[in-house]
Structures are given as C-alpha cells and as structure tokens.
Design a protein around this motif. Structure first.
Motif, PDB file in Angstrom:
ATOM      1  N   GLY A  38       0.818  -1.218   0.000  1.00 47.74           N
ATOM      2  CA  GLY A  38       0.000   0.000   0.000  1.00 47.74           C
ATOM      3  C   GLY A  38       0.844   1.257   0.000  1.00 47.74           C
ATOM      4  N   LYS A  39       0.185   2.358  -0.229  1.00 48.08           N
ATOM      5  CA  LYS A  39       0.842   3.662  -0.237  1.00 48.08           C
ATOM      6  C   LYS A  39       1.118   4.079   1.203  1.00 48.08           C
ATOM      7  N   PRO A  40       2.360   4.485   1.516  1.00 49.95           N
ATOM      8  CA  PRO A  40       2.646   4.908   2.892  1.00 49.95           C
ATOM      9  C   PRO A  40       1.840   6.144   3.273  1.00 49.95           C
ATOM     10  N   VAL A  41       1.341   6.140   4.488  1.00 51.40           N
ATOM     11  CA  VAL A  41       0.579   7.267   5.017  1.00 51.40           C
ATOM     12  C   VAL A  41       1.444   7.937   6.079  1.00 51.40           C
ATOM     13  N   THR A  42       1.555   9.251   6.005  1.00 54.06           N
ATOM     14  CA  THR A  42       2.327   9.981   7.000  1.00 54.06           C
ATOM     15  C   THR A  42       1.401  10.378   8.147  1.00 54.06           C
ATOM     16  N   VAL A  43       1.808  10.001   9.348  1.00 54.64           N
ATOM     17  CA  VAL A  43       0.995  10.247  10.539  1.00 54.64           C
ATOM     18  C   VAL A  43       1.789  11.180  11.449  1.00 54.64           C
ATOM     19  N   SER A  44       1.146  12.261  11.884  1.00 52.87           N
ATOM     20  CA  SER A  44       1.850  13.205  12.754  1.00 52.87           C
ATOM     21  C   SER A  44       1.606  12.877  14.229  1.00 52.87           C
ATOM     22  N   PHE A  45       2.416  13.465  15.059  1.00 48.57           N
ATOM     23  CA  PHE A  45       2.250  13.309  16.503  1.00 48.57           C
ATOM     24  C   PHE A  45       0.813  13.636  16.904  1.00 48.57           C
ATOM     25  N   ASP A  46       0.301  14.753  16.376  1.00 44.38           N
ATOM     26  CA  ASP A  46      -1.055  15.164  16.754  1.00 44.38           C
ATOM     27  C   ASP A  46      -2.118  14.209  16.224  1.00 44.38           C
ATOM     28  N   ASP A  47      -1.883  13.628  15.035  1.00 50.41           N
ATOM     29  CA  ASP A  47      -2.824  12.615  14.535  1.00 50.41           C
ATOM     30  C   ASP A  47      -2.935  11.484  15.555  1.00 50.41           C
ATOM     31  N   LEU A  48      -1.777  11.023  16.031  1.00 55.35           N
ATOM     32  CA  LEU A  48      -1.773   9.928  17.013  1.00 55.35           C
ATOM     33  C   LEU A  48      -2.440  10.364  18.313  1.00 55.35           C
ATOM     34  N   ALA A  49      -2.070  11.562  18.755  1.00 58.30           N
ATOM     35  CA  ALA A  49      -2.582  12.054  20.040  1.00 58.30           C
ATOM     36  C   ALA A  49      -4.094  12.277  19.995  1.00 58.30           C
ATOM     37  N   LYS A  68       4.586   5.471  33.872  1.00 57.30           N
ATOM     38  CA  LYS A  68       3.281   5.562  33.210  1.00 57.30           C
ATOM     39  C   LYS A  68       3.510   5.753  31.708  1.00 57.30           C
ATOM     40  N   PHE A  69       2.838   4.906  30.913  1.00 58.95           N
ATOM     41  CA  PHE A  69       2.970   5.011  29.458  1.00 58.95           C
ATOM     42  C   PHE A  69       1.610   5.301  28.839  1.00 58.95           C
ATOM     43  N   LEU A  70       1.581   6.260  27.951  1.00 56.44           N
ATOM     44  CA  LEU A  70       0.348   6.627  27.261  1.00 56.44           C
ATOM     45  C   LEU A  70       0.588   6.530  25.759  1.00 56.44           C
ATOM     46  N   GLN A 115       3.736   9.403  25.176  1.00 56.12           N
ATOM     47  CA  GLN A 115       3.996  10.140  26.421  1.00 56.12           C
ATOM     48  C   GLN A 115       4.410   9.182  27.521  1.00 56.12           C
ATOM     49  N   GLN A 116       5.477   9.535  28.197  1.00 55.41           N
ATOM     50  CA  GLN A 116       5.938   8.752  29.338  1.00 55.41           C
ATOM     51  C   GLN A 116       5.873   9.664  30.556  1.00 55.41           C
ATOM     52  N   ASN A 117       5.194   9.196  31.596  1.00 56.72           N
ATOM     53  CA  ASN A 117       5.007  10.025  32.803  1.00 56.72           C
ATOM     54  C   ASN A 117       4.489  11.420  32.433  1.00 56.72           C
ATOM     55  N   ASP A 118       3.482  11.448  31.575  1.00 56.97           N
ATOM     56  CA  ASP A 118       2.771  12.673  31.180  1.00 56.97           C
ATOM     57  C   ASP A 118       3.611  13.656  30.360  1.00 56.97           C
ATOM     58  N   ALA A 119       4.725  13.193  29.814  1.00 54.29           N
ATOM     59  CA  ALA A 119       5.553  14.097  29.007  1.00 54.29           C
ATOM     60  C   ALA A 119       5.933  13.441  27.685  1.00 54.29           C
ATOM     61  N   GLU A 120       5.986  14.270  26.643  1.00 54.53           N
ATOM     62  CA  GLU A 120       6.474  13.781  25.363  1.00 54.53           C
ATOM     63  C   GLU A 120       7.936  13.394  25.528  1.00 54.53           C
ATOM     64  N   MET A 121       8.404  12.510  24.664  1.00 59.46           N
ATOM     65  CA  MET A 121       9.762  11.983  24.795  1.00 59.46           C
ATOM     66  C   MET A 121      10.639  12.454  23.637  1.00 59.46           C
ATOM     67  N   SER A 122      11.785  12.983  23.969  1.00 60.96           N
ATOM     68  CA  SER A 122      12.754  13.356  22.941  1.00 60.96           C
ATOM     69  C   SER A 122      13.350  12.079  22.346  1.00 60.96           C
ATOM     70  N   VAL A 123      14.068  12.227  21.245  1.00 60.18           N
ATOM     71  CA  VAL A 123      14.730  11.074  20.639  1.00 60.18           C
ATOM     72  C   VAL A 123      15.691  10.443  21.655  1.00 60.18           C
TER      73      VAL A 123
END
Ligand SMILES: Nc1nc2c(c(=O)[nH]1)N[C@H]1C(S)=C(S)[C@@H](COP(=O)(O)O)O[C@H]1N2
Ligand SMILES: [Mo]
Length: 161
Positions: A38-49, A68-70, A115-123
């Motif tokens: 299939g054609k790759p779909v680009t999903v953004s952080f906000d789409d996931l959130a 805590k993992f969200l 999100q880990q412990n209510d915070a986004e995670m850097s690389v």
C-alpha cells in the motif's frame, strides 16, 4: 530602524502563534504507516494524540522503577489506518528493525507510546514513538523476544505479506 523593529515584532508574534497552535515540541514529528503493497501514510504526533488513548503502568528493562505510558493501542492504530498485514516491520530512526506478527501487537496489548510520565519523549528519551508492552502484567513479556519487539524511536511500520 522602524522597519527592523516592526520585523522583529512580527517575528515574535509568529513564534507565539506557532507555539500555541503546535501544542508541544514534538507536534511536527512524523511516522509512516503502510499496509502490504500500500501507499505509505504519514501520521503526525497530533494525529496519534487525537486517537483514543490507552495508558498503563509498568517497569521496563530500560527505565528505573514503574513508569506511566500513554499511547495508541495497536488494535486502534491498525484499524484506523487499514493495516491488515499478518506481519509488520517496525523500523527505528537508527535503522534497527524487527518483524513482528500483527496479532502479537494486537492481542498482547502493546501500545505505540507518545507520552511517558505525562511528558512527550525526545529522541534521546527513546521518543517520540516507542512500542511498549505491559511487561509487568505477564512473565511472557519479560523475554528477549518481547524486548526485541520493543522498538523505540519508531520511524515506520510496514505490512510485510
Ligand atoms: N530503536 C531501537 N530499538 C530497539 C533496539 C535498537 O537497537 N534500536 N534493540 C532491540 C532489541 S533486539 C532488544 S533485545 C532491546 C535491547 O535493549 P537493550 O539495548 O537495552 O539491551 O531493545 C530493542 N529495541
Ligand atoms: Mo535483542
């Protein structure tokens, strides 16, 4: 002189607006999803959130104590983006990749964490997207096979069959 001050003021406004709209530092982070052939779909952080979220608490081999993992349950993720493949390849930013049966992700309640412990995670913190299983809930998950499925810094997920 006036012109410079005006430009500076406009730039300041632009930054403020951008910050309030984007919400978090990782809003522009992307990942690609594709079903087999299939054609790759680009999903953004906000789409996931914006998808229904799942959270749990567990320890992991890579963190100190229980965290805590969200994230998005793989049933929701696959059904939302039409991933029907039996096996997917999960690829990380460092080009680590692993093939995982889709049913393992679905039935063992893995989530794509943002999100880990209510915070986004850097690389550097294994983000922005990390495959996490509820390790503490079942000793089956405390094995090298499940550790190897636990890809952090996920870049893409592609159907393989
Ligand atoms: N992004 C990324 N995720 C990864 C890996 C990797 O190299 N890169 N290695 C996997 C494998 S094979 C295992 S066993 C564990 C390794 O975790 P460790 O390096 O802390 O032992 O993470 C998994 N997730
Ligand atoms: Mo591994």
């Amino acid at each position: 002189m006036m012109k410079t001050i005006t430009k500076f003021a406009m730039l300041l406004c632009a930054i403020v607006v951008f910050k309030s709209v984007s919400g978090n530092a990782y809003a522009a982070s992307m990942l690609t999803l594709a079903d087999t052939g299939g054609k790759p779909v680009t999903v953004s952080f906000d789409d996931l959130a914006n998808l229904p979220a799942t959270e749990f608490y567990t320890s992991t081999p890579w963190t100190d104590g229980v965290h805590k993992f969200l994230g998005v349950d793989f049933n929701v993720l696959f059904d939302t983006y039409g991933i029907t493949a039996d096996t997917v390849r999960i690829l990380a930013l460092n080009d680590y990749s692993v093939m995982v049966p889709a049913n393992v992700l679905r039935e063992d309640r893995a989530i794509l964490v943002y999100q880990q412990n209510d915070a986004e995670m850097s690389v550097r913190e294994k983000g922005p997207f990390w495959v996490v299983f509820p390790y503490d809930s079942d000793v089956r998950f405390q094995t090298d096979m499940y550790w190897s499925y636990s890809v952090w810094q996920v870049k893409s997920i592609d159907g393989q069959n």
